[in-house]
Design a protein around this motif. Structure first.
Motif, PDB file in Angstrom:
ATOM      1  N   GLY A   1       0.795  -1.221   0.000  1.00  0.00           N
ATOM      2  CA  GLY A   1       0.000   0.000   0.000  1.00  0.00           C
ATOM      3  C   GLY A   1       0.826   1.269   0.000  1.00  0.00           C
ATOM      4  N   GLU A   2       2.148   1.149  -0.072  1.00  0.00           N
ATOM      5  CA  GLU A   2       2.992   2.347  -0.077  1.00  0.00           C
ATOM      6  C   GLU A   2       2.821   3.111  -1.392  1.00  0.00           C
ATOM      7  OE1 GLU A   2       7.662   3.843   0.296  1.00  0.00           O
ATOM      8  OE2 GLU A   2       7.185   1.693   0.444  1.00  0.00           O
ATOM      9  N   ILE A   3       2.555   4.403  -1.284  1.00  0.00           N
ATOM     10  CA  ILE A   3       2.421   5.247  -2.469  1.00  0.00           C
ATOM     11  C   ILE A   3       3.817   5.643  -2.941  1.00  0.00           C
ATOM     12  CG2 ILE A   3       1.567   7.447  -3.370  1.00  0.00           C
ATOM     13  CD1 ILE A   3      -0.763   7.230  -1.387  1.00  0.00           C
ATOM     14  N   ILE A   4       4.118   5.307  -4.186  1.00  0.00           N
ATOM     15  CA  ILE A   4       5.417   5.607  -4.774  1.00  0.00           C
ATOM     16  C   ILE A   4       5.385   6.963  -5.471  1.00  0.00           C
ATOM     17  CG2 ILE A   4       7.244   4.742  -6.283  1.00  0.00           C
ATOM     18  CD1 ILE A   4       6.491   2.883  -3.954  1.00  0.00           C
ATOM     19  N   LYS A   5       4.251   7.268  -6.081  1.00  0.00           N
ATOM     20  CA  LYS A   5       4.115   8.527  -6.827  1.00  0.00           C
ATOM     21  C   LYS A   5       2.666   8.983  -6.795  1.00  0.00           C
ATOM     22  CE  LYS A   5       4.150  10.257 -11.664  1.00  0.00           C
ATOM     23  NZ  LYS A   5       5.031  11.428 -11.589  1.00  0.00           N
ATOM     24  N   GLY A   6       2.439  10.243  -6.468  1.00  0.00           N
ATOM     25  CA  GLY A   6       1.117  10.835  -6.587  1.00  0.00           C
ATOM     26  C   GLY A   6       1.024  11.632  -7.870  1.00  0.00           C
TER      27      GLY A   6
END
Length: 808
Positions: free
Chosen positions: A367-372
């Protein structure tokens, strides 16, 4: 003919002789790439300027990484939905070798086994299919690496452009290889990511309306497609548990190793990695801040407004114990917005106004966001200005500078910037925030305007500024650093604090349906009392319509442009109607979980509150509310030469001229379709049967019948409007009476009232004598009678379409 027979030993000798030749055909990577351009990085690649091919050096076989597809150049149509900067699928993939081929396999991350037992993990792996995304021919190799031709995959339609065009009924398109090529200016390699891009052209036939609107040549649609190959994050990230009251989306997988006493479903919230330098400090700088970059192509004053709104989020991170944790900058001149290293806010143009959205590249394992990646539609600010000018009629002299109205529109842009960034932080919509003094930027706000004592538009409270109370709390849940304390206790304390503050969270699934039941879950609304707010909005609308005219356009503008300004003003109440109607058959509930406290459950909205909403809604069907002032009808001509109708224009039945009944029809149909919704009627029938103190379906139907079919005497346009509402109501009742979505006992009630209508109108004609004045009553009674006999409405009728409203 004489046959030659080979002995087995002769065949073996021949094959052994061929093996060195086969090996000789596969060159070393250095030899193959001797004259090619080299781009070292996560996955190094080589480009051949002569052929335009890209060769990928695969030195990490059977090692997972992330693959992200995206669309740097779009089609430019909101209706098609292929926008500039659009993110496509995210896969956990790995390269695998099979003889002289290398396969790119997408791993199935939804079905997992968390047990240490490798056989158990293998059983799940074998049970659910993975996906081979592409196969590549090995063109060169070394002992620890193989070189593949990546070009065919880069030039394939992985984003599904042709499928999307077909699904939108925009024609049949296929990729044209002769007009497609790799795009080297945006093909680069870095330590942790490799970025590759291509120009793709799709040839088509029978192009649709939307393709024609947006493209230079609708038979050749050229876009750019991007591939990001991303190294997996390290294992220091700690997933955070999802809770239905947290305000976050969930990233879910199914664990087949879960004990029989526990759920197989594992849910995390999506969020960026953020940790304090000093976890024991109340306020600390982060180890690494979250940085967003704004599209440098945004014009002023919008650019400053977007930066302002984006930076609001730092207020919430400060409340969560951080200093300078959330930063917003302008994207550097030579940076690629699709580069996975940049969180980006893009200003995206389309042929027509449309939605903005926030998307993310997320590690599916954790669930880690790498890029928004935020997409902001550039035309929305103009819609706010249009609405403000329709309400204010500001052009008394014809050349006034309406800076105050533009300021309100820019306030909306600030809020929009914050809203979409919120999505890329992992946060979901909260459509119950408006009832708590606009407690969140994650709601859909309607301009909160009024009229002052001088009858002038008051926009001082148009849009809220800064973080709402809910936004601060939701950031605390998602981003507080619990390294030094127990995380589960800390999260529970935040949820308890939300409850003590009276903060509600209700999202899309409960707010968007037309038959929705939650009394506070609304889009584009204001106020704690939806019925009272509807009455207030109708009063503002009435006053603005009364003065609508030349002062709504500038000197030099065609009078026919008044039509496009009339539409949002006339329908100014449309979303508050959607809000008020949910009180009827309404059920108040939360996303509860079992705990120590008594459960709230599902509570039926009180009868008095439902009746107040019904009264306000029926007012929207009155001729007084529906009638367009004669001064407006007499002023707006057909389209001036050189102009043309658009989707924002009124669609009527009077040809080129403005149809005085068109907007009243769509407004009445809007109320009736929501009020006489099958799910709503079914709920009312059950609620009334469960408790006689509740409003029931007969209460509703009888009140509607009395209001619509036994109105006070009218004349002129008021009579025509009353008759149109009667027709629409009868048609709606008949439509529902034949619907499989309506419960049979409620269908019986509808049939009773339709029979009453036939009897009433027939009696009026019988005892009053037939006359031209009775023609409509006789006609409607005949239509209903035929329906009751045959089960079908006897003539073709299609209500006029509602002009587009969302987004505002």
């Amino acid at each position: 003919m004489r046959k030659t027979r080979f002995a087995p030993h002769m065949l073996s000798a021949l094959l052994l002789a061929m093996i060195p030749q086969a090996h000789a055909a596969i060159k070393s990577i250095d030899e193959f790439t001797d004259k090619l351009n080299h781009f070292p990085g996560f996955y190094a690649f080589y480009s051949d300027p002569a052929s335009g091919k890209i060769y990928l050096d695969v030195d990490k076989l059977s090692q997972p990484f992330l693959l992200q597809h995206s669309l740097p150049y779009g089609v430019g149509s909101n209706d098609i939905g292929l926008d500039r900067g659009q993110l496509g699928s995210t896969y956990l993939v790995q390269f695998e070798r099979f003889g002289d081929k290398v396969m790119l396999r997408a791993l199935n991350t939804y079905f997992r086994a968390s047990a240490d037992n490798s056989a158990e993990q293998q059983s799940v792996k074998e049970a659910f299919a993975s996906s081979i995304l592409n196969g590549f021919k090995v063109v060169a190799e070394d002992d620890d690496s193989v070189l593949i031709d990546y070009t065919p995959y880069l030039l394939s339609d992985v984003h599904g452009v042709s499928r999307t065009l077909a699904a939108r009924k925009q024609g049949s398109y296929s990729l044209d290889a002769s007009r497609s090529a790799t795009y080297m200016p945006r093909s680069k390699a870095f330590m942790k990511n490799t970025e590759l891009e291509a120009v793709l052209t799709f040839k088509g036939s029978k192009p649709g309306e939307y393709v024609k609107q947006a493209t230079a040549n609708p038979y050749a649609v050229t876009i750019h497609q991007h591939h990001s190959l991303i190294e997996l994050p390290d294992e220091n990230y700690q997933p955070r548990a999802f809770h239905p009251q947290s305000g976050y989306w969930s990233i879910e997988h199914k664990d087949y190793s879960a004990p029989l006493s526990e759920s197989m479903y594992v849910r995390y919230i999506p969020r960026h990695r953020l940790n304090k330098k000093d976890p024991t400090a109340k306020v600390s700088e982060p180890v690494e801040p979250i940085v967003y970059y704004l599209d440098p192509g945004v014009p002023e004053p919008v650019k400053t407004a977007l930066l302002d709104g984006a930076r609001w989020w730092d207020q919430a991170f400060e409340a969560a114990g951080y200093k300078n944790a959330f930063q917003v900058k302008v994207l550097p001149e030579n940076a690629d917005p699709m580069d996975i290293r940049y969180n980006v806010i893009q200003w995206v143009h389309r042929a027509t106004r449309g939605w903005s959205y926030g998307a993310s590249v997320i590690d599916p394992r954790t669930g880690e966001i790498i890029k928004g990646h935020v997409t902001l539609g550039s035309l929305r600010v103009r819609q706010d200005i249009l609405i403000a000018e329709a309400l204010a009629a500001p052009f008394v002299k014809g050349d006034e500078v309406t800076a105050h109205l533009h300021a309100m529109a820019l306030d909306r842009i600030r809020q929009l910037s914050a809203h979409e960034i919120g999505h890329t932080l992992g946060i979901a919509h909260n459509f119950s925030a408006s009832v708590k003094d606009r407690a969140s930027v994650m709601d859909y706000p309607h301009p909160l305007v009024g009229m002052n004592d001088q009858g002038e538009l008051d926009i001082s409270k148009g849009y809220a500024s800064g973080m709402g109370e809910w936004d601060t709390q939701v950031i605390k849940y998602g981003y507080s650093d619990f390294t030094a304390v127990d995380e589960s206790q800390g999260l529970a304390a935040i949820l308890a604090e939300n409850k003590s503050k009276g903060l509600e969270f209700i999202s899309d699934a409960d707010a968007r349906p037309k038959g929705g039941a939650h009394p506070t879950a609304h889009l584009w609304d204001n106020g704690g009392d939806p019925a009272a707010e509807l009455t207030r909005v109708l009063d503002i609308r009435r006053k603005a319509l009364a003065r609508f005219g030349l002062n709504n356009i500038k000197t030099g503008e065609a009078l026919s442009q008044l039509e496009e300004k009339l539409v949002p003003l006339y329908l100014f109440h449309r979303y508050q109607v959607e809000s008020a109607v949910k009180l009827i058959g309404g059920v108040d509930y939360d996303y509860e979980v079992r705990g120590a406290q008594t459960a709230k459950g599902a509570q039926v909205v009180g009868k008095a509150q439902q009746q107040a909403a019904l009264s306000a809604l029926l007012d929207t069907l009155s001729p007084e509310q529906l009638m367009i002032p004669e001064s407006v009808l007499a002023l707006i001509p057909p389209k001036a030469y050189g102009e043309y109708k658009t989707r924002e224009s009124i669609k009527g039945r009077t040809g080129l001229t403005l149809d005085a009944m068109a907007l009243p029809e769509v407004a009445a149909q809007h109320t009736l379709s929501l009020l006489l919704n099958p799910q709503r009627l079914n709920r009312l029938a059950q609620q009334g049967a469960r408790n006689h103190a509740n409003l029931n379906s007969d209460d509703l139907l009888n009140t509607v019948y009395q209001h619509v079919f036994q109105p006070k005497a009218e004349s002129g346009m008021a009579t025509k409007l009353a008759q149109r509402v009667q027709f629409l109501t009868a048609y709606r009742l008949a439509e529902l009476g034949s619907s499989d979505k309506l419960a049979p006992e409620v269908q019986a009630q509808l049939r009773y009232y339709l029979s009453q209508l036939v009897e009433q109108y027939s009696d009026d004609s019988l005892f009053g004598g037939s006359s031209k004045a009775d023609a409509f009553d006789t006609y409607l009674a005949d239509l209903v009678a035929q329906y009751l006999e045959s089960g079908q409405w006897p003539q073709g009728f299609k209500a006029l379409p509602m002009p587009p409203g969302s987004p505002i």
